[in-house]
Write an enzyme that holds these catalytic residues in place. Structure first.
Site, PDB file in Angstrom:
ATOM      1  CE  LYS A 134     -23.249   5.213 -32.836  1.00 20.67           C
ATOM      2  NZ  LYS A 134     -22.826   4.646 -34.383  1.00 20.67           N
ATOM      3  CG  ASP A 168     -27.280   3.808 -31.382  1.00 23.42           C
ATOM      4  OD1 ASP A 168     -27.590   2.761 -31.097  1.00 23.42           O
ATOM      5  OD2 ASP A 168     -27.203   4.190 -32.619  1.00 23.42           O
TER       6      ASP A 168
END
Length: 255
Positions: free
Chosen positions: A6, A137
């Site tokens: 990401k 996350d």
């Protein structure tokens, strides 16, 4: 199973929760061309480990091990039976200590792989509830969203309909330690209310608009502390690269 990286397009720190963990507002985008791979393979007959990870990097005490231990509290028999015959093969392609969420993505993919393989029938919210006990996350990677506004400590995920330009990546050979960068931020001067006000503007804009209209230091509160701790990062700050997470990966719009 692929575990995608990401990027953080913006990352604003807005306060602390009751545990003294940082609260954040951020835009996460999934990087579909950079990923680790997880698969189950037949276990070597001489292996004595209850849960074995075969990988091209050091795996002791990593987040997948923690996820296995957490799942084993509820599904110990199922996991033991599976891993008496199988090992987990993890092929690392995502740079480590680079702000790309590789460990969190690996953990999310492991949870999804176990849910599918063992038919645990855990829904998305149940998986996210498990992930909160492991890292901040992971919820984004479980969501499957390509772009999302992320808040809280990373567990609040809102899908965002985005316009994402092509990005050109640079991966400096610098291992940025997340905790150290956050600690350096805490030693500086900051205004959580101002950061939150900026974040409310940023979260309404597309990734393309953000990268066209704002400076790197405006978008990521961790770039200055990162460059302070790791002086080699200063050149990227000065050359208008954008920072993902706490570093060290940086990017520009590929024009």
């Amino acid at each position: 199973m692929k575990a995608y990286a990401k990027a953080n397009i913006f990352l604003k720190l807005t306060g602390f929760d009751s545990r003294k963990y940082h609260l954040l507002e951020s835009r996460f985008i999934l990087l579909k061309d950079l990923f680790d791979e997880l698969e189950l393979v037949d276990k070597e007959s001489d292996s004595k480990k209850e849960f074995e990870i075969i990988s091209n990097f050091k795996c002791e005490n990593n987040i997948i091990q923690k996820a296995y231990l957490l799942l084993s509290k509820r599904y110990n028999n199922e996991l033991k039976e599976l891993f008496s015959k199988k090992s987990l093969k993890l092929t690392k392609n995502i740079p480590v200590c680079a702000g790309l969420g590789g460990g969190s993505s690996d953990c999310a993919s492991f949870l999804l792989l176990m849910n599918e393989t063992l038919n645990l029938k855990l829904n998305l919210q149940e998986l996210i509830n498990l992930s909160i006990q492991l890292g901040s996350d992971i919820a984004f990677f479980l969501s499957g969203f390509h772009s999302a506004n992320v808040s809280g400590c990373g567990e609040i995920i809102e899908e965002f309909e985005d316009d994402i330009p092509n990005l050109k990546w640079t991966f400096p050979q610098i291992s940025c330690q997340t905790k150290a960068v956050y600690d350096e931020f805490d030693r500086g001067i900051f205004d959580f209310q101002k950061n939150n006000n900026q974040a409310q503007i940023y979260k309404k804009l597309s990734t393309k608009e953000l990268l066209q209209n704002f400076k790197n230091k405006e978008l990521n509160d961790l770039f200055t502390p990162c460059a302070t701790l790791y002086p080699k990062m200063k050149s990227y700050l000065q050359e208008d690269f954008f920072l993902s997470g706490s570093g060290s990966s940086v990017f520009k719009v590929d024009r």
